[in-house]
Design an enzyme around this catalytic site. Structure first.
Site, short mmCIF file in Angstrom:
data_model
loop_
_atom_site.label_atom_id
_atom_site.label_comp_id
_atom_site.label_asym_id
_atom_site.label_seq_id
_atom_site.Cartn_x
_atom_site.Cartn_y
_atom_site.Cartn_z
N GLU A 366 -23.00 68.45 -149.30
CA GLU A 366 -23.09 68.88 -150.71
C GLU A 366 -23.84 67.83 -151.55
O GLU A 366 -23.49 67.56 -152.70
CB GLU A 366 -21.71 69.20 -151.28
CG GLU A 366 -21.04 70.27 -150.44
CD GLU A 366 -20.06 71.12 -151.18
OE1 GLU A 366 -20.16 71.20 -152.41
OE2 GLU A 366 -19.21 71.72 -150.51
N ALA A 368 -26.11 64.19 -150.31
CA ALA A 368 -25.77 62.85 -149.82
C ALA A 368 -25.56 61.93 -151.04
O ALA A 368 -26.28 62.04 -152.03
CB ALA A 368 -26.90 62.33 -148.94
N ASN A 369 -24.56 61.03 -150.94
CA ASN A 369 -24.20 60.24 -152.13
C ASN A 369 -25.34 59.41 -152.68
O ASN A 369 -25.49 59.28 -153.89
CB ASN A 369 -22.98 59.37 -151.81
CG ASN A 369 -21.69 60.18 -151.84
OD1 ASN A 369 -21.73 61.41 -152.04
ND2 ASN A 369 -20.56 59.55 -151.65
N ASP A 370 -26.16 58.85 -151.79
CA ASP A 370 -27.26 58.02 -152.31
C ASP A 370 -28.21 58.84 -153.18
O ASP A 370 -28.74 58.37 -154.18
CB ASP A 370 -28.05 57.39 -151.15
CG ASP A 370 -27.22 56.31 -150.48
OD1 ASP A 370 -26.52 55.58 -151.20
OD2 ASP A 370 -27.26 56.22 -149.25
C1 LIG Z 1 -20.22 69.35 -141.54
C2 LIG Z 1 -21.34 69.76 -142.45
C3 LIG Z 1 -21.23 70.93 -143.17
C4 LIG Z 1 -22.29 71.36 -143.98
N1 LIG Z 1 -22.19 72.55 -144.65
C5 LIG Z 1 -23.26 73.03 -145.32
C6 LIG Z 1 -23.24 74.35 -145.87
O1 LIG Z 1 -22.23 75.05 -145.79
N2 LIG Z 1 -24.37 74.82 -146.46
C7 LIG Z 1 -25.50 74.05 -146.58
O2 LIG Z 1 -26.47 74.52 -147.15
N3 LIG Z 1 -25.54 72.78 -146.09
C8 LIG Z 1 -24.46 72.27 -145.44
N4 LIG Z 1 -24.50 71.01 -144.90
C9 LIG Z 1 -25.71 70.21 -145.04
C10 LIG Z 1 -25.58 69.06 -146.02
O3 LIG Z 1 -25.44 69.53 -147.34
C11 LIG Z 1 -26.79 68.14 -145.83
O4 LIG Z 1 -26.55 67.49 -144.60
C12 LIG Z 1 -26.98 67.12 -146.93
O5 LIG Z 1 -27.42 67.75 -148.10
C13 LIG Z 1 -27.99 66.02 -146.55
O6 LIG Z 1 -29.14 66.56 -146.00
P1 LIG Z 1 -29.68 66.01 -144.58
O7 LIG Z 1 -28.52 66.00 -143.64
O8 LIG Z 1 -30.86 66.80 -144.20
O9 LIG Z 1 -30.07 64.51 -144.86
P2 LIG Z 1 -31.53 63.95 -145.22
O10 LIG Z 1 -32.07 64.62 -146.42
O11 LIG Z 1 -32.36 63.93 -143.99
O12 LIG Z 1 -31.16 62.46 -145.61
C14 LIG Z 1 -30.61 61.54 -144.65
C15 LIG Z 1 -29.97 60.40 -145.40
O13 LIG Z 1 -30.99 59.67 -146.07
C16 LIG Z 1 -30.54 59.28 -147.35
N5 LIG Z 1 -31.52 59.78 -148.34
C17 LIG Z 1 -32.31 60.87 -148.28
N6 LIG Z 1 -33.10 60.97 -149.35
C18 LIG Z 1 -32.82 59.90 -150.11
C19 LIG Z 1 -33.30 59.43 -151.37
N7 LIG Z 1 -34.24 60.09 -152.07
N8 LIG Z 1 -32.76 58.30 -151.88
C20 LIG Z 1 -31.82 57.63 -151.21
N9 LIG Z 1 -31.32 58.02 -150.03
C21 LIG Z 1 -31.81 59.14 -149.49
C22 LIG Z 1 -29.12 59.81 -147.54
O14 LIG Z 1 -28.19 58.77 -147.28
C23 LIG Z 1 -28.99 60.85 -146.48
O15 LIG Z 1 -27.67 60.94 -145.98
C24 LIG Z 1 -23.45 70.55 -144.10
C25 LIG Z 1 -23.53 69.35 -143.39
C26 LIG Z 1 -22.50 68.95 -142.57
C27 LIG Z 1 -22.63 67.68 -141.80
#
Ligand SMILES: Cc1cc2nc3c(=O)[nH]c(=O)nc-3n(C[C@H](O)[C@H](O)[C@H](O)COP(=O)(O)OP(=O)(O)OC[C@H]3O[C@@H](n4cnc5c(N)ncnc54)[C@H](O)[C@@H]3O)c2cc1C
Length: 481
Positions: A366, A368-370
């Site tokens: 929902e 990522a915190n950063d």
């Molecule tokens: C168990 C689980 C359930 C989920 N359920 C849903 C759901 O029901 N529906 C849905 O749509 N999604 C869902 N998600 C997806 C979730 O919302 C995404 O994983 C999340 O938004 C982060 O996207 P990403 O994993 O692609 O990380 P990425 O965008 O690839 O980022 C990786 C990491 O890089 C860092 N990062 C990225 N960009 C920046 C920036 N600009 N500045 C600083 N740091 C940054 C963050 O720390 C981040 O964690 C779920 C994920 C999990 C693991």
């Protein structure tokens, strides 16, 4: 427990609902069994349906209880005190899964879908994230196009919570603005059993193992025109509102689970004797428990403050701070609880490793915190928070954060918005400011306020150092003279 148990007027309706859910969870849920089996027993889902939990926020005319975000957070927190997977399944249904339909769906679509969603016959899921678009939603590839007198969807969604259980998927898709559709980010309701929808296999996860997570392919899926939720031209604002509900409910799950973790820590500290006395008599442990208590109080206050917001802009802003603060501090307090149990806490059968594993993802999903912290910094520069009528210590922290924002605006102007590292550190200070402000509004104890204020000042100083490294250099030079 039957639905009738809710009728307890002496307690008040809200209290009766929350205590019925809590009683049900304590009697019927076995978290270790759910974690081991990596699924929630169907009898548990049936029981929750009978209690009316899935219809909590569905309007009464469609078979729900017509309640708002406030009561939903209390119910999710009560479930999370016992089992985080069940709380996530319910929270996702009430927030990300059904909120867009309740708020933006046409009267016709609501009449068609909401009764099944309210009764729990249908569970809801939410598909925004894609393999190539996580934090950066401008890269969404799923497309919605006009198709005859209906809509067509093509794309792939990843990590769909409730994916293996749901009958309805709220999909976020890009609309190019052709064939009479407005251009923008559209939200569309999709039946999970419809033609062209392919659920992928269950993901194996670090935590929340009982909750279902799958991918989902949308291959030429056709739905009627009125399954569009709202208007794509304002879709970004609709998505923000839906996410704000989801994040506040996520924060509620953190509050519930952290309440349990801290309760376990206190009980253990009272019972376990080392060095001739109970752990709770060791000053270091007393400090840890006191700090954890203050942090949990601030988490609850922030979550409640977010849940009480009526207008969209305020809900969005507070929900970001609540999500970040509750997930970060929930993680820290749960880790403290495990540490305090020593070796026993490291064993799976203590339940603490599961609690820590379940908590971990809340810092990622929902938003990522950063990413959200940077967003909080940007929101602060755009719309400085109202800081009226606050106790003086909260005012002090709030003013200090406001001064940082003001300086950034003056020194860098619009360039401040293009410096994510500056926005990130301002955002960190904002999250702590909001926790102190919410805490001071909710609690009256001077000691409580002082402790949280001290923590907030430390976070702010750390943010300041990153915001104004030049000042640091000057201070270091001044000190060395
Ligand atoms: C168990 C689980 C359930 C989920 N359920 C849903 C759901 O029901 N529906 C849905 O749509 N999604 C869902 N998600 C997806 C979730 O919302 C995404 O994983 C999340 O938004 C982060 O996207 P990403 O994993 O692609 O990380 P990425 O965008 O690839 O980022 C990786 C990491 O890089 C860092 N990062 C990225 N960009 C920046 C920036 N600009 N500045 C600083 N740091 C940054 C963050 O720390 C981040 O964690 C779920 C994920 C999990 C693991």
């Amino acid at each position: 427990v039957s639905a009738l148990e809710w009728a307890a007027p002496a307690e008040g309706v809200d209290e009766a609902i929350v205590s019925s859910v809590r009683r049900f969870a304590q009697r019927e849920l076995d978290p270790l069994e759910i974690d081991e089996a990596a699924q929630i027993p169907t009898r548990v889902l049936a029981h929750l349906s009978a209690l009316g939990v899935f219809g909590l926020t569905v309007p009464e005319q469609h078979g729900g209880l017509g309640e708002g975000l406030r009561l939903a957070t209390r119910v999710v927190a009560a479930l999370a005190e016992v089992d985080r997977s069940v709380a996530t399944t319910v929270g996702l249904h009430l927030g990300l899964g059904t909120r867009a339909l309740v708020r933006y769906g046409s009267a016709q679509l609501q009449a068609e879908l909401l009764p099944s969603l309210a009764s729990g016959e249908w569970l809801a899921a939410f598909g925004t994230t894609e393999p190539g678009a996580g934090s950066d939603l401008s890269k969404l590839k799923t497309k919605v196009t006009a198709d005859g007198d209906g809509l067509r969807l093509d794309g792939e969604k990843a990590y769909v919570t409730n994916g293996g259980l749901a009958r309805l998927l709220t999909v976020t898709a890009a609309s190019a603005g052709e064939g009479g559709l407005a251009k923008g980010m559209a939200m569309v309701a999709v039946p999970m059993l419809g033609r062209g929808v392919v659920r992928l296999s269950e993901e194996k996860k670090l935590g929340l193992r009982g909750s279902s997570t799958t991918g989902c392919l949308l291959d030429g899926v056709k739905v009627p025109q009125h399954w569009m939720l709202g208007d794509p031209s304002t879709g970004k604002a609709q998505l923000d509102h839906t996410l704000a509900w989801g994040r506040t409910l996520l924060a509620a799950g953190c509050v519930g689970a952290t309440t349990s973790a801290l309760g376990r820590a206190r009980d253990h500290a009272a019972m376990r004797r080392q060095f001739g006395r109970p752990l709770e008599e060791q000053p270091v442990i007393q400090g840890q428990l006191a700090s954890a208590t203050v942090l949990l109080g601030a988490m609850r206050a922030l979550m409640e403050t977010a849940a009480a917001q009526a207008d969209d802009a305020a809900l969005h802003r507070w929900s970001v701070s609540a999500k970040v603060f509750c997930s970060e501090q929930g993680w820290a307090v749960t880790d403290t609880a495990l540490q305090l149990h020593g070796a026993m806490g490291y064993l799976e059968n203590s339940g603490l490793p599961m609690m820590l594993r379940d908590m971990r993802v809340t810092r990622i999903f929902e938003g990522a915190n950063d990413v959200l912290i940077t967003h909080a910094g940007a929101l602060e520069l755009q719309h400085p928070a109202a800081r009226d009528d606050l106790p003086s210590m909260a005012q002090h922290v709030a003013d200090a954060v406001a001064r940082r924002g003001q300086r950034l605006r003056e020194e860098l102007g619009v360039r401040a918005f293009r410096r994510p590292e500056l926005l990130h550190w301002l955002g960190l200070a904002v999250v702590w400011r909001d926790a102190v402000v919410a805490g001071c509004r909710h609690f009256d104890s001077g000691a409580w306020q002082r402790t949280l204020c001290r923590e907030a000042c430390a976070a702010r100083r750390s943010a300041d150092r990153r915001l104004h490294p030049a000042d640091d250099q000057a201070q270091i030079l001044a000190r060395s003279r």
